[in-house]
Design an enzyme around this catalytic site. Structure first.
Site, PDB file in Angstrom:
ATOM      1  N   CYS A  99      14.961  46.547 -84.875  1.00  0.00           N
ATOM      2  CA  CYS A  99      14.599  46.455 -86.288  1.00  0.00           C
ATOM      3  C   CYS A  99      14.683  47.808 -86.980  1.00  0.00           C
ATOM      4  O   CYS A  99      14.810  47.868 -88.185  1.00  0.00           O
ATOM      5  CB  CYS A  99      13.186  45.908 -86.415  1.00  0.00           C
ATOM      6  SG  CYS A  99      12.879  44.554 -85.300  1.00  0.00           S
ATOM      7  N   SER A 139       8.157  37.026 -86.916  1.00  0.00           N
ATOM      8  CA  SER A 139       7.682  37.760 -88.094  1.00  0.00           C
ATOM      9  C   SER A 139       6.869  36.853 -89.005  1.00  0.00           C
ATOM     10  O   SER A 139       5.828  37.248 -89.529  1.00  0.00           O
ATOM     11  CB  SER A 139       8.864  38.345 -88.874  1.00  0.00           C
ATOM     12  OG  SER A 139       9.613  39.226 -88.066  1.00  0.00           O
TER      13      SER A 139
END
Ligand code: PLP
Length: 379
Positions: free
Chosen positions: A326, A73
């Protein structure tokens, strides 16, 4: 670890024995700060530089084009925002797709709030972007194209080489989120005209909490974290030496065994898909039939709730996923499944099975047997 059947390798993987072994000394006797000039510091520095060379070699980049980060990320954030800020004077337009990971989508959302303009390309029913639409979206304000190499939910592999060509012909930089691809696909950043690429160690049998970013030399990207001179002034902070060593070892091992690994996964996947299609009616494969990661089988069972199915399988010791890890916990349907136009009767019933190193045909048989029983009862 063997009383569970782990079939969620797109969410994360376990650290390989050889990887752990190389990491361990850097938690104890080799504790030096890589910025220190005495020998124990220099050894830590050398270990980081060896990892950098391993990453560079794996994707055909130069070591000086590799930056270590805290995760996939962060690599996406640093690439997209970093390049956007660095090229602000040249233009404010970015092109991405609707099925990117949230690290990419939300980086783009943040940039939109700061005055950048973002085009979110549609994908077809298989999850592929349209190259004509990409070309048409480019304007003289476009500075960056960011399209993922392979999708984390449905496994579809995008036409990266063609995207690279289009980007190059139009003088636009091309970043790709390769977090799902590294360790599964052979990537050559030079041959594929990739200017920037993200990866994360825990997706290829390395440790969690360490990523890498490739940015081609001479691209003027801005750092997001101020601090010391580490990572060529692009990410201040004392390096996570042990984990960086682990990432380097993991990518080296992954690339060495790529063909063998893919063949194994492909066999398990094809067996699973064909058996499910044979034994369970009203089921649909999500993602492209062939242009997909070898280990990914995302299938929707009509009228079944994927979340309930996941929990029922967990009772039997089987770990699978409904979409991306996620977005679990959120009740919104997956943005990827919505984007491929999956009908309402299939949208809630998706089950993502992703195979890996330790899986066997017996694991697949056990999963199929349980799915058959559960779905027959529920329907
Ligand atoms: C897992 C994943 C990420 C995020 O990586 P982290 O290291 O978990 O932050 C980004 N993009 C894709 C496609 C992923 O699968």
């Amino acid at each position: 670890m063997k009383n569970i059947i782990y079939l969620d390798h797109a969410a994360t993987t376990g650290v390989k024995e050889e990887v752990l072994k190389e990491m361990l000394p850097f938690f104890s006797i080799e504790f030096g700060n890589p910025s220190s000039l005495y020998s124990i510091g220099r050894r830590a520095k050398r270990a980081i530089e060896q990892a950098r060379e391993r990453v560079a070699r794996a994707i055909n980049a130069k070591p000086k084009e590799i930056y270590f980060t805290g995760c996939g990320s962060e690599s996406d954030n640093l690439a997209i925002k970093g390049i956007a800020y660095g090229l602000k004077s040249k233009g404010n337009h970015i092109i991405t797709s609707k099925i990117e990971h949230h690290a990419v989508l939300n980086s783009c959302k943040t940039l939109e709030q700061e005055g950048f303009e973002v085009t979110y390309l549609n994908v077809d029913k298989d999850g592929l972007i349209n190259l004509g639409e990409l070309k048409n979206a480019i304007t003289d304000k476009t500075i960056l194209i960011t399209i993922m190499t392979a999708n984390n939910e449905i496994g579809t592999i995008e036409p990266i080489e063609e995207i690279g060509k289009i980007a190059k012909a139009n003088n636009v930089y091309f970043h790709t989120d390769s977090v799902q691809a590294i360790g599964n696909l052979k990537i050559d950043v030079q041959k594929m005209n990739i200017d920037s690429l993200s990866m994360s160690a825990h997706k290829f049998y390395g440790p969690k909490g360490v990523g890498a970013l490739y940015v081609k030399e001479n691209i003027p990207f801005k750092k997001l974290q101020d601090g010391g001179h580490q990572e060529k002034n692009k990410r201040g902070g004392t390096e996570n030496v042990a984990e960086i060593v682990g990432l380097g070892k993991a990518i080296e091992l992954a690339n060495k065994n790529l063909d063998e690994y893919n063949n194994k996964l492909l066999e398990l996947r094809e067996y699973y898909i064909s058996e499910i299609e044979k034994k369970i009616p009203d089921v649909k494969l999500n993602g492209h039939r062939t242009k997909r990661l070898a280990g990914n089988a995302n299938m929707s069972f009509k009228g079944i709730h994927g979340g309930d199915l996941l929990l029922k399988l967990d009772e039997q010791g089987i770990c699978v996923s409904t979409g991306s890890a996620c977005s679990s916990g959120s009740t919104e349907p997956s943005h990827v499944l919505t984007s491929i136009g999956l009908g309402a009767e299939y949208l809630q019933g998706s089950l993502r099975v992703t195979f890996g190193n330790e899986n066997t045909k017996e694991d697949v048989d056990y999963l199929i047997k349980n799915l058959e029983e559960i779905i027959k009862t529920w329907r």
